[in-house]
Design an enzyme around this catalytic site. Structure first.
Site, PDB file in Angstrom:
ATOM      1  N   ASP A  48       0.711  -0.941  -3.346  1.00  0.00           N
ATOM      2  CA  ASP A  48      -0.420  -1.593  -4.022  1.00  0.00           C
ATOM      3  C   ASP A  48       0.053  -2.640  -5.025  1.00  0.00           C
ATOM      4  O   ASP A  48       1.217  -2.636  -5.438  1.00  0.00           O
ATOM      5  CB  ASP A  48      -1.212  -0.562  -4.854  1.00  0.00           C
ATOM      6  CG  ASP A  48      -1.836   0.527  -3.994  1.00  0.00           C
ATOM      7  OD1 ASP A  48      -2.012   0.306  -2.782  1.00  0.00           O
ATOM      8  OD2 ASP A  48      -2.139   1.594  -4.558  1.00  0.00           O
ATOM      9  N   TYR A 106       8.361   8.810  -3.235  1.00  0.00           N
ATOM     10  CA  TYR A 106       7.744   8.023  -4.295  1.00  0.00           C
ATOM     11  C   TYR A 106       7.983   8.722  -5.631  1.00  0.00           C
ATOM     12  O   TYR A 106       7.927   9.947  -5.707  1.00  0.00           O
ATOM     13  CB  TYR A 106       6.230   7.930  -4.100  1.00  0.00           C
ATOM     14  CG  TYR A 106       5.771   6.846  -3.166  1.00  0.00           C
ATOM     15  CD1 TYR A 106       5.570   5.560  -3.626  1.00  0.00           C
ATOM     16  CD2 TYR A 106       5.519   7.118  -1.826  1.00  0.00           C
ATOM     17  CE1 TYR A 106       5.121   4.547  -2.773  1.00  0.00           C
ATOM     18  CE2 TYR A 106       5.065   6.119  -0.960  1.00  0.00           C
ATOM     19  CZ  TYR A 106       4.869   4.841  -1.449  1.00  0.00           C
ATOM     20  OH  TYR A 106       4.425   3.853  -0.609  1.00  0.00           O
TER      21      TYR A 106
END
Lengths: 239, 239
Positions: A48, A106
């Site tokens: 994002d 992540y």
């Protein structure tokens, strides 16, 4: 290619038609200059706007048979200083940055101190609250495994079953780091997982509440969307 | 007050007449608002434009008798996110941030990798060269002690004798960190020391060349001025 970037100045990984400011678009522009014709690269997944990466992976087909290390150096000379190519390797035609990946990691970083560290403020979410790590680890245990994560995304997807191999919660340089390892993540999934774990740690929801979320596909059953700048794609693993 | 700041967006510590963008000026503006009348603060020393601090110290006389911890919180709410007050303490009238200091520690960070780390690029000087640390440590030994550092400044000063207590050279998170501890430093002195040590490490000058520099007050005998963004004032020590 293995790529590191500070996502703070970008609209995310994915190229946007007629719009500059994406990481994919920036790398493609440089590669196209080197090739002398338009080049498209294919990433392991989108990040994002504002999300960082230490080890994003992308593949590309090139006509030129340039030495990978020379190509890496040439690209780094051309790229802005917030994007760096860490490694370039030749791979077989069957390699695909996304479909060949077996897992991704992540990291979500939280700065809990009352004052945010001035040197890491762009890479950590500043949330000066007390967190009960035991409760967060209980919730993390419930989240680990193969589940329908339909409540943990902001996008309706037909198949929302994913496997989380591990969620590691630890202190590192006075920051709290949540490391998520899984076979793939839905849109906003890691940030919603981080927000949900934070709410568990703050006592707003119970560790068991995540189990209920698995039985519905209802975004209102999960936590807030943690801000993008605390998130970093650490690595993509292949067989 | 103990203060941390990311100096990247500032014209240095020292207030400039009729010019915004200094760290001292920014903190004074906030304190003046709290006091309701102009307040001046006094720092342990100036840092140049672009130089960072983890532990700058300043003192201030205030009329209000506010609790130090509440004052700290109030200041931090008002200050931009690249300046943070780490600690506020009441001190005796005889305390002076500069004259009471017995030592200061500055750190100079170097990123030697071929590609600069995208996450620390604003806090490390990127110099992708091989450095001979043994040679640098020999030069550091020569520099340690009480000497006339007149060749290590860009300002002619009557008294340029200073004492360096230690110079520590070590690897930390893949960066090279030069830590200088001394009783005080002249204008540009730490950055010239860093530049000189780098030239020794690269083989451009010998470790012994610094001894010759002590016998003259000649800037041409010392190394280049290492860039400001690699430098950080780590701490100021008091009795």
């Amino acid at each position: 290619m293995t790529i590191a970037y500070d996502g703070g100045g970008y609209k995310g990984w994915q190229r946007l038609t007629n719009e500059p400011g994406t990481i994919q678009g920036t790398i493609e522009r440089m590669l196209s200059e080197i090739e002398g014709s338009p080049v498209k690269i294919s990433g392991s997944g989108r990040t994002d706007a504002g999300v960082h990466a230490k080890g994003q992976v992308a593949h590309v087909f090139l006509k030129t048979n340039e030495d990978p290390e020379l190509l890496r150096q040439e690209l780094n000379r051309m790229l802005p200083e917030d994007i760096r190519i860490c490694r370039v390797e030749s791979v077989s035609q069957s390699f695909h940055s996304r479909y060949s990946a077996v897992s991704k990691v992540y990291e979500y970083r939280i700065d809990q101190r009352s004052r945010a560290d001035v040197f890491t403020r762009k890479y950590c979410y500043h949330r000066p609250v007390h967190l009960d790590l035991d409760r967060m680890r209980q919730a993390a245990d419930h989240l680990t495994g193969t589940h329908d994560f339909g409540s943990f995304t902001d996008n309706k997807e037909a198949d929302s079953v994913r496997t989380i191999f591990s969620i590691d919660i630890k202190k590192e340089n006075e920051k709290l780091v949540l490391a998520f390892c899984g076979d793939g993540f839905l849109y906003h999934m890691v940030r919603i997982l981080a927000g949900t774990l934070l709410e568990v740690g703050e006592g707003i929801r119970t560790p068991e509440s995540v189990l209920e979320a698995f039985h519905h596909r209802d975004r209102s059953l999960t936590g807030f969307l943690a801000p993008a700048h605390g998130l970093c794609l650490r690595e993509v693993n292949y067989k």
